[in-house]
Scaffold this motif. Structure first.
Motif, PDB file in Angstrom:
ATOM      1  N   PRO A 108       1.169  -1.529   0.109  1.00 27.28           N
ATOM      2  CA  PRO A 108       0.084  -0.257  -0.173  1.00 27.28           C
ATOM      3  C   PRO A 108       0.882   1.200  -0.077  1.00 27.28           C
ATOM      4  O   PRO A 108       1.787   1.645   0.390  1.00 27.28           O
ATOM      5  CB  PRO A 108      -0.625  -0.224   0.892  1.00 27.28           C
ATOM      6  CG  PRO A 108      -0.567  -0.572   2.189  1.00 27.28           C
ATOM      7  CD  PRO A 108       0.539  -2.283   1.775  1.00 27.28           C
TER       8      PRO A 108
ATOM      9  N   GLU B 156      -2.112   5.317   0.773  1.00 24.81           N
ATOM     10  CA  GLU B 156      -3.551   4.791   1.224  1.00 24.81           C
ATOM     11  C   GLU B 156      -2.893   4.797   2.664  1.00 24.81           C
ATOM     12  O   GLU B 156      -4.222   4.940   4.072  1.00 24.81           O
ATOM     13  CB  GLU B 156      -3.629   3.444   0.685  1.00 24.81           C
ATOM     14  CG  GLU B 156      -3.755   3.353  -0.573  1.00 24.81           C
ATOM     15  CD  GLU B 156      -3.588   2.571  -0.707  1.00 24.81           C
ATOM     16  OE1 GLU B 156      -4.444   1.251  -1.096  1.00 24.81           O
ATOM     17  OE2 GLU B 156      -2.407   1.571  -1.470  1.00 24.81           O
ATOM     18  N   ILE B 157      -2.029   4.724   3.864  1.00 22.12           N
ATOM     19  CA  ILE B 157      -1.426   4.826   4.687  1.00 22.12           C
ATOM     20  C   ILE B 157      -0.940   6.519   4.902  1.00 22.12           C
ATOM     21  O   ILE B 157       0.043   6.218   4.413  1.00 22.12           O
ATOM     22  CB  ILE B 157      -0.340   3.441   5.116  1.00 22.12           C
ATOM     23  CG1 ILE B 157      -0.856   2.157   4.751  1.00 22.12           C
ATOM     24  CG2 ILE B 157      -0.098   4.095   7.161  1.00 22.12           C
ATOM     25  CD1 ILE B 157      -2.381   1.875   5.653  1.00 22.12           C
TER      26      ILE B 157
ATOM     27  N   PHE C  84      -0.206  -3.828   6.945  1.00 26.66           N
ATOM     28  CA  PHE C  84      -1.195  -3.283   6.104  1.00 26.66           C
ATOM     29  C   PHE C  84      -2.129  -3.640   4.709  1.00 26.66           C
ATOM     30  O   PHE C  84      -3.032  -3.363   4.995  1.00 26.66           O
ATOM     31  CB  PHE C  84      -1.163  -1.598   6.055  1.00 26.66           C
ATOM     32  CG  PHE C  84      -1.414  -0.822   7.540  1.00 26.66           C
ATOM     33  CD1 PHE C  84      -2.924  -0.270   7.753  1.00 26.66           C
ATOM     34  CD2 PHE C  84      -0.230   0.104   8.176  1.00 26.66           C
ATOM     35  CE1 PHE C  84      -3.302   0.490   9.024  1.00 26.66           C
ATOM     36  CE2 PHE C  84       0.104   0.850   9.392  1.00 26.66           C
ATOM     37  CZ  PHE C  84      -2.356   0.676   9.606  1.00 26.66           C
TER      38      PHE C  84
ATOM     39  N   THR D 236      -6.458  -1.571   4.416  1.00 23.17           N
ATOM     40  CA  THR D 236      -6.370   0.008   3.922  1.00 23.17           C
ATOM     41  C   THR D 236      -7.556   0.277   3.466  1.00 23.17           C
ATOM     42  O   THR D 236      -7.536   1.910   3.343  1.00 23.17           O
ATOM     43  CB  THR D 236      -5.494   0.395   2.797  1.00 23.17           C
ATOM     44  OG1 THR D 236      -6.319  -0.542   1.308  1.00 23.17           O
ATOM     45  CG2 THR D 236      -4.490   0.099   2.266  1.00 23.17           C
ATOM     46  N   ASP D 237      -8.888  -0.956   3.879  1.00 22.96           N
ATOM     47  CA  ASP D 237     -10.559  -0.068   3.744  1.00 22.96           C
ATOM     48  C   ASP D 237     -11.195  -0.078   4.835  1.00 22.96           C
ATOM     49  O   ASP D 237     -12.351   0.022   5.084  1.00 22.96           O
ATOM     50  CB  ASP D 237     -11.377  -1.120   2.886  1.00 22.96           C
ATOM     51  CG  ASP D 237     -11.188  -2.327   2.990  1.00 22.96           C
ATOM     52  OD1 ASP D 237     -10.377  -2.595   4.189  1.00 22.96           O
ATOM     53  OD2 ASP D 237     -12.257  -2.929   2.320  1.00 22.96           O
TER      54      ASP D 237
ATOM     55  N   ASN E 168     -10.791   1.399   9.875  1.00 23.66           N
ATOM     56  CA  ASN E 168     -10.319   2.475  10.392  1.00 23.66           C
ATOM     57  C   ASN E 168      -9.597   1.598  10.876  1.00 23.66           C
ATOM     58  O   ASN E 168      -9.644   0.909  11.967  1.00 23.66           O
ATOM     59  CB  ASN E 168     -11.809   2.840  11.360  1.00 23.66           C
ATOM     60  CG  ASN E 168     -12.383   3.467  10.360  1.00 23.66           C
ATOM     61  OD1 ASN E 168     -11.763   4.592   9.070  1.00 23.66           O
ATOM     62  ND2 ASN E 168     -13.671   3.716  11.047  1.00 23.66           N
ATOM     63  N   TYR E 169      -8.204   1.660  10.635  1.00 30.04           N
ATOM     64  CA  TYR E 169      -7.706   0.728  11.751  1.00 30.04           C
ATOM     65  C   TYR E 169      -5.735   1.569  12.053  1.00 30.04           C
ATOM     66  O   TYR E 169      -5.532   2.679  11.403  1.00 30.04           O
ATOM     67  CB  TYR E 169      -7.129  -0.308  10.600  1.00 30.04           C
ATOM     68  CG  TYR E 169      -6.917  -1.629  11.107  1.00 30.04           C
ATOM     69  CD1 TYR E 169      -7.553  -2.247  11.785  1.00 30.04           C
ATOM     70  CD2 TYR E 169      -4.951  -1.531  11.581  1.00 30.04           C
ATOM     71  CE1 TYR E 169      -7.136  -3.642  12.502  1.00 30.04           C
ATOM     72  CE2 TYR E 169      -4.863  -2.385  12.462  1.00 30.04           C
ATOM     73  CZ  TYR E 169      -5.841  -3.748  12.323  1.00 30.04           C
ATOM     74  OH  TYR E 169      -5.516  -5.089  13.144  1.00 30.04           O
TER      75      TYR E 169
ATOM     76  N   TRP F 120      -2.308   4.991  10.392  1.00 30.58           N
ATOM     77  CA  TRP F 120      -3.178   4.534  10.421  1.00 30.58           C
ATOM     78  C   TRP F 120      -3.612   4.813   8.489  1.00 30.58           C
ATOM     79  O   TRP F 120      -3.278   4.962   8.178  1.00 30.58           O
ATOM     80  CB  TRP F 120      -3.783   5.331  11.202  1.00 30.58           C
ATOM     81  CG  TRP F 120      -3.956   7.016  11.074  1.00 30.58           C
ATOM     82  CD1 TRP F 120      -4.689   7.656   9.762  1.00 30.58           C
ATOM     83  CD2 TRP F 120      -2.193   7.598  11.578  1.00 30.58           C
ATOM     84  NE1 TRP F 120      -3.805   9.056  10.416  1.00 30.58           N
ATOM     85  CE2 TRP F 120      -2.391   8.755  11.471  1.00 30.58           C
ATOM     86  CE3 TRP F 120      -1.381   7.483  12.662  1.00 30.58           C
ATOM     87  CZ2 TRP F 120      -1.832   9.857  11.851  1.00 30.58           C
ATOM     88  CZ3 TRP F 120      -0.715   8.111  12.752  1.00 30.58           C
ATOM     89  CH2 TRP F 120      -0.917   9.231  12.826  1.00 30.58           C
ATOM     90  N   THR F 121      -4.675   4.009   8.405  1.00 28.60           N
ATOM     91  CA  THR F 121      -5.498   4.935   7.174  1.00 28.60           C
ATOM     92  C   THR F 121      -5.578   5.777   6.718  1.00 28.60           C
ATOM     93  O   THR F 121      -6.604   6.787   7.379  1.00 28.60           O
ATOM     94  CB  THR F 121      -6.795   3.063   7.190  1.00 28.60           C
ATOM     95  OG1 THR F 121      -7.925   3.410   7.752  1.00 28.60           O
ATOM     96  CG2 THR F 121      -6.093   2.007   7.695  1.00 28.60           C
ATOM     97  N   ARG F 122      -5.833   6.288   5.573  1.00 28.65           N
ATOM     98  CA  ARG F 122      -6.567   7.132   5.314  1.00 28.65           C
ATOM     99  C   ARG F 122      -7.579   7.629   5.543  1.00 28.65           C
ATOM    100  O   ARG F 122      -8.250   8.498   5.376  1.00 28.65           O
ATOM    101  CB  ARG F 122      -6.549   7.988   3.852  1.00 28.65           C
ATOM    102  CG  ARG F 122      -6.827   9.140   3.397  1.00 28.65           C
ATOM    103  CD  ARG F 122      -5.981   9.108   1.870  1.00 28.65           C
ATOM    104  NE  ARG F 122      -4.496   9.636   1.579  1.00 28.65           N
ATOM    105  CZ  ARG F 122      -4.533  10.790   2.281  1.00 28.65           C
ATOM    106  NH1 ARG F 122      -4.950  11.921   2.782  1.00 28.65           N
ATOM    107  NH2 ARG F 122      -2.897  11.069   2.245  1.00 28.65           N
ATOM    108  N   LYS F 123      -8.254   5.926   5.396  1.00 39.11           N
ATOM    109  CA  LYS F 123      -9.821   6.499   5.869  1.00 39.11           C
ATOM    110  C   LYS F 123      -9.981   6.705   7.177  1.00 39.11           C
ATOM    111  O   LYS F 123     -11.058   7.895   7.164  1.00 39.11           O
ATOM    112  CB  LYS F 123      -9.973   5.386   6.027  1.00 39.11           C
ATOM    113  CG  LYS F 123     -12.269   4.327   5.735  1.00 39.11           C
ATOM    114  CD  LYS F 123     -12.381   2.987   5.147  1.00 39.11           C
ATOM    115  CE  LYS F 123     -13.751   2.558   5.682  1.00 39.11           C
ATOM    116  NZ  LYS F 123     -14.092   3.064   7.184  1.00 39.11           N
TER     117      LYS F 123
END
Length: 292
Positions: free
Chosen positions: A5, A84-85, A107, A111-112, A114-115, A160-163
């Motif tokens: 990612p 993405e991260i 990861f 990536t999709d 909330n992490y 963490w993820t962009r999401k």
């Protein structure tokens, strides 16, 4: 390695010219295959710009102009990034070798979601102790109740993820010292946190180090976060420690200078009003650590 990612590392900066080169180099040396590096400098007046310019061909974006502080610089960098991260690395800290490759692997497939993934950090003391003296700050498995009164997440070792960033929202510009802690608390309402007991970064301590020189303002920010997120017990304890600090400060300095063990227990004996507030003596050490 194209299935790794993408990662964006935002580096906020202000007058850290003596350190920022090592910070940027530590990111470049990760040799991560899908990487953005964004440097957001707040208009430094030292040699920071000259150092940054040595790395222009390796940076995705950089600028040097006045901002509203560290939180604003990080928020700007996150808006300009596309990974993405996402994460940020302060301009006096460094990543340890192999950190981003491991984070990228962990990861995969997440990536999709909330992490958050976070680990431990190595302290590097530039002054006060013999130069180069080190100790490890160990984080802890995720506990939302404890995080409300004690920030055990080492920010330079957190990713963490962009999401999650987009759903949690940006850093709160009101905070100068506890911006990461407050954001993790908000993120904790919707995210899954994974603690990896492994060193990911180097956290540099020096005379101009922000977190250890915040004084009254830092205490005010810590107390504000505790009042917002923690239980009444912790709110009362933080307030009592703040109130009693002038009384026990001389004792604390003597105990630390002499290296006497069980300092928190001894302090609680010197200050009856404080002792009456404690459920556990160890709680005092957490408050003192947060108040720096």
């Amino acid at each position: 390695m194209t299935d790794y990612p993408s990662i964006s590392v935002v580096i906020p900066s202000y007058n850290q010219g003596q350190f920022i080169g090592e910070t940027i180099q530590s990111v470049i040396d990760q040799q991560y295959p899908n990487l953005e590096i964004l440097v957001l400098d707040g208009g430094s007046t030292d040699n920071t710009v000259e150092v940054i310019e040595q790395y222009i061909d390796r940076l995705t974006y950089w600028h040097s102009k006045k901002d509203k502080g560290q939180a604003d610089a990080i928020n700007q960098g996150m808006r300009l990034s596309s990974g993405e991260i996402v994460c940020w690395l302060n301009s006096d800290d460094m990543y340890l070798p192999g950190t981003l490759l491991e984070i990228g692997q962990r990861f995969r497939g997440l990536t999709d979601q909330n992490y958050v993934i976070y680990g431990d950090t190595q302290f590097l003391y530039e002054e006060r102790r013999p130069r180069g003296a080190r100790k490890v700050q160990y984080a802890a498995p995720y506990d939302p109740l404890m995080l409300a009164y004690y920030d055990y997440i080492a920010q330079p070792s957190a990713f963490w993820t962009r999401k999650l960033w987009e759903e949690t929202g940006e850093l709160d510009l009101r905070y100068h010292y506890v911006l990461d802690w407050e954001w993790f608390l908000r993120a904790g309402k919707i995210a899954q946190f994974e603690y990896v007991p492994k060193l990911y970064s180097i956290y540099r301590i020096h005379t101009s180090h922000k977190s250890s020189s915040g004084g009254i303002r830092r205490k005010q920010e810590v107390l504000d976060v505790v009042k917002t997120y923690a239980s009444e017990y912790w709110i009362d304890l933080y307030q009592e420690v703040d109130r009693c600090y002038p009384t026990f400060k001389p004792w604390l300095k003597r105990l630390r200078k002499l290296g006497i063990p069980h300092q928190e227990w001894l302090l609680s004996q010197f200050v009856p009003a404080l002792r009456s507030k404690l459920q556990h003596v160890q709680d005092l050490s957490k408050v003192l650590a947060m108040y720096a």
